[in-house]
Design an enzyme around this catalytic site. Structure first.
Site, mmCIF file in Angstrom:
data_model
loop_
_atom_site.group_PDB
_atom_site.id
_atom_site.type_symbol
_atom_site.label_atom_id
_atom_site.label_comp_id
_atom_site.label_asym_id
_atom_site.label_seq_id
_atom_site.Cartn_x
_atom_site.Cartn_y
_atom_site.Cartn_z
ATOM 1 N N GLY A 192 -87.106 -64.113 -49.041
ATOM 2 C CA GLY A 192 -87.658 -64.060 -47.680
ATOM 3 C C GLY A 192 -87.598 -62.660 -47.091
ATOM 4 O O GLY A 192 -86.696 -61.879 -47.409
ATOM 5 N N CYS A 213 -84.367 -61.866 -45.369
ATOM 6 C CA CYS A 213 -83.171 -62.216 -46.123
ATOM 7 C C CYS A 213 -82.375 -60.964 -46.496
ATOM 8 O O CYS A 213 -82.952 -59.977 -46.936
ATOM 9 C CB CYS A 213 -83.587 -62.956 -47.395
ATOM 10 S SG CYS A 213 -82.190 -63.444 -48.373
ATOM 11 N N GLY A 240 -91.288 -67.925 -49.382
ATOM 12 C CA GLY A 240 -90.723 -66.617 -49.066
ATOM 13 C C GLY A 240 -91.350 -65.485 -49.852
ATOM 14 O O GLY A 240 -91.799 -65.652 -50.991
ATOM 15 N N GLY A 266 -84.346 -64.460 -39.217
ATOM 16 C CA GLY A 266 -83.890 -65.332 -40.295
ATOM 17 C C GLY A 266 -83.045 -66.441 -39.706
ATOM 18 O O GLY A 266 -82.351 -66.239 -38.706
ATOM 19 N N MET A 267 -83.097 -67.621 -40.344
ATOM 20 C CA MET A 267 -82.283 -68.728 -39.842
ATOM 21 C C MET A 267 -80.811 -68.516 -40.190
ATOM 22 O O MET A 267 -79.942 -69.213 -39.689
ATOM 23 C CB MET A 267 -82.794 -70.056 -40.412
ATOM 24 C CG MET A 267 -84.218 -70.383 -39.970
ATOM 25 S SD MET A 267 -84.429 -70.340 -38.194
ATOM 26 C CE MET A 267 -83.490 -71.776 -37.730
ATOM 27 N N ARG A 282 -77.097 -74.426 -42.524
ATOM 28 C CA ARG A 282 -77.879 -74.133 -43.727
ATOM 29 C C ARG A 282 -77.227 -73.014 -44.524
ATOM 30 O O ARG A 282 -77.231 -73.005 -45.731
ATOM 31 C CB ARG A 282 -79.309 -73.726 -43.354
ATOM 32 C CG ARG A 282 -80.185 -73.475 -44.585
ATOM 33 C CD ARG A 282 -81.594 -73.068 -44.205
ATOM 34 N NE ARG A 282 -82.526 -73.305 -45.292
ATOM 35 C CZ ARG A 282 -83.070 -72.353 -46.053
ATOM 36 N NH1 ARG A 282 -82.762 -71.103 -45.859
ATOM 37 N NH2 ARG A 282 -83.928 -72.658 -46.999
ATOM 38 N N GLN A 292 -76.755 -63.929 -43.274
ATOM 39 C CA GLN A 292 -77.567 -63.910 -44.492
ATOM 40 C C GLN A 292 -79.013 -63.572 -44.162
ATOM 41 O O GLN A 292 -79.894 -63.668 -45.000
ATOM 42 C CB GLN A 292 -77.499 -65.274 -45.190
ATOM 43 C CG GLN A 292 -76.115 -65.567 -45.721
ATOM 44 C CD GLN A 292 -76.116 -66.727 -46.708
ATOM 45 O OE1 GLN A 292 -77.079 -66.956 -47.424
ATOM 46 N NE2 GLN A 292 -75.033 -67.463 -46.745
ATOM 47 N N GLY A 307 -102.655 -48.927 -56.619
ATOM 48 C CA GLY A 307 -103.292 -50.146 -56.105
ATOM 49 C C GLY A 307 -103.258 -50.242 -54.594
ATOM 50 O O GLY A 307 -104.036 -50.967 -53.990
#
Ligand code: IMP
Length: 525
Positions: A341, A344, A374, A422-423, A446, A458, A518
């Site tokens: 994520g 994260c 994510g 972020g959670m 979580r 986290q 690219g």
């Protein structure tokens, strides 16, 4: 055959035989998915580490079908899901994701009643009706209406006894009621219109539109048998006359499809019952490491209690061993991604390309779809996740900052921004603990066990730029994905999977220099 200008001793093959020659005498360009994923030295690939070689185009992008089975029993018209995060998916996001052919997963960093209410609003949504209009009480002031007008751009506000939905409707305040009112401290009970034209719950959109037209009013409140406000119809929306041919609907009704996340603690069973009572279709078991006895017991409980009426997406996982546990327990789909994520800050994950490929390749043998969760930053990443076997992509950061994501816009350095966190961030874990069902936030559960004395973040909290409405952004993703599949030479996601499996679609590693080449480069600004 000799070409003019060439040394007469050089002979060339007949150009008309080029394809035949290639297939008979040459090895195909690039590598198959299996080959590129099993290169020992690569140690796991992210989406940016490889590319998909183009194929042959003989159809327009509009012919590309994006239909995809995202759980054992649910097929979507577009393979998009929004993350269960409190800065990404609440009512508005879930409704609009479903209208556009995807599905939104409502977060659980709130009380179970609040979450159930959001699910109920999605299930009750009918295109045209506003499911959660902003309301005020008779004791609010004209200044409050001006504030709403300045912030949201509208001033037609229903007045209810307690200023909320499902409370007695007492009047309505419109622009006309306050236009020439100079005293901004006047209470709304002294200016509101009480001579109301209303419609009753259960009215069809067509009937409600007819009432709105003949009443010549700007807004039509919809009330229940107790006279409480349940939704609102607005003339300006009526004029937009929106149509959603891709809308995701429940298996057994015409209602929009709704998903929501829960944890695996004993009280999450009570929460889930409330969500099911509100009409939930898909439950996402929200754990940062999904292969646990808690998740397996929760899956068994759900299957025993709700049978096949509720689809379970289990996770998060990144290995086939983890997948095997959850498939065996009864998961209807797997959510893949640990550490990928955008918000994260943990390192326990696995490069997302490899995780998606390895699990999809294994899970498809059992008919279990994979959701790539994510790390999706653009249409290229979506295409790669689907090519590696995912049935849908779950997006957080890409959908944050849209008009439908929760939270207000603010300005910083001239940029219009919205919060995205972020959670597992300290910010999310501290949310609303004082009025939740438990003393701990869902985010804290979580990412931590109750026994953790010290909480280490986290995830991080930050902001993302305004992306406008997902009503424009998701169609842009759809069109981008159709073009990408056209470039690869496949007309559907099913064909994409089949041809990746057979080795016809080819992949190539990208060096760091190839990634720079690219991207946009060589410009002064
Ligand atoms: P994004 O689309 O790259 O922004 O990633 C969104 C995904 O990140 C979510 O669907 C979750 O699986 C995951 N996620 C959400 N919050 C956190 C966190 O605080 N730490 C790690 N991962 C998170």
């Amino acid at each position: 055959m000799n070409h003019p200008g060439n040394d007469s001793s050089t002979t060339f093959l007949d150009p008309k035989t080029a394809s035949k020659y290639l297939s008979e005498y040459e090895t195909p360009d690039g590598l198959s998915a299996e080959e590129i994923m099993n290169l020992r030295a690569n140690g796991g690939l992210t989406y940016n580490d490889f590319l998909i070689l183009p194929g042959h185009i003989d159809f327009p992008p509009s012919e590309v079908c994006l239909e995809s089975r995202i759980t054992r029993n649910i097929v979507l018209k577009t393979p998009f899901m929004s993350s269960p995060m409190d800065t990404v998916t609440e009512t508005d996001m879930a409704i609009n994701m479903a209208l556009l052919g995807g599905v939104g997963v409502i977060h659980h960093n709130c009380s179970s009643d609040e979450q159930a209410e959001m699910v109920r609003k999605v299930k009750k949504f009918e295109n045209g009706f506003i499911p959660d209009p902003l309301c005020l009480t008779p004791n609010h002031t004209v200044a409050d209406v001006h504030k709403i007008k300045a912030k949201f751009g509208y001033s037609g506000i229903p007045i209810t006894a307690n200023g909320r939905l499902y409370s007695m409707l007492l009047g309505i305040v419109t622009a006309r009621d306050i236009q020439f009112h100079e005293d901004h401290t006047t209470l709304l009970k002294d200016v509101m219109t009480t001579d109301l034209v209303v419609a009753h719950e259960g009215v069809t959109l067509e009937e409600a539109n007819q009432i709105l037209r003949s009443s010549k009013r700007g807004k039509l409140p919809i009330v229940n048998s107790r006279g409480e406000l349940v939704s609102l119809l607005s003339r300006s929306d009526l004029l937009k006359n929106l149509n959603f041919p891709l809308a995701s609907k429940s298996l057994h009704s015409n209602q929009l499809l709704c998903a929501a996340a829960v944890g695996t603690h004993p009280d999450d069973r009570v929460r889930l019952q409330k969500l099911v009572d509100a009409g939930l279709d898909i439950v996402v078991l929200d754990s940062s490491q999904g292969d646990s006895i808690y998740q397996i017991e929760m899956i068994k409980h759900i299957k025993k209690t709700y049978g096949d009426t509720l689809e379970i997406i289990a996770g998060n996982i990144v290995t086939r061993e983890q997948a095997a546990s959850l498939i065996e327990a009864g998961a209807d789909a797997l959510r893949v991604g640990m550490g990928s994520g955008s918000i994260c800050i943990t390192q326990e994950g696995r490069p997302q390309g490899t995780a998606v490929y390895k699990i999809s390749e294994f899970a498809q043998k059992f008919g279990i779809p994979v959701i790539a969760d994510g790390g999706i930053q653009n249409v290229g990443h979506i295409t790669k996740a689907l090519a590696l076997g995912a049935s849908a992509v779950m997006m957080g950061g890409l959908l944050a900052g849209t008009a439908e994501s929760p939270g207000d816009y603010f300005y910083h350095d001239g940029q219009r921004l919205k919060k995205y966190r972020g959670m597992g961030s300290i910010d999310a874990m501290e949310r609303n603990c004082n009025f939740r069902d438990s003393s701990e936030s869902a985010a804290a559960r979580r990412y931590f066990s109750e026994r953790d004395a010290v909480k280490v973040a986290q995830g991080v909290a930050g902001a993302v730029v305004d992306k406008g409405s997902i009503r424009k952004f998701v169609p842009y993703l759809i069109s981008g994905l159709q073009h990408a599949l056209q470039d690869i030479g496949v007309k559907s996601l099913i064909q994409l999977k089949n041809e990746v499996g057979s080795g016809k679609i080819r992949f190539e590693l990208r060096t760091a220099a190839a990634q720079v080449e690219g991207g946009v480069h060589g410009l002064y600004s």
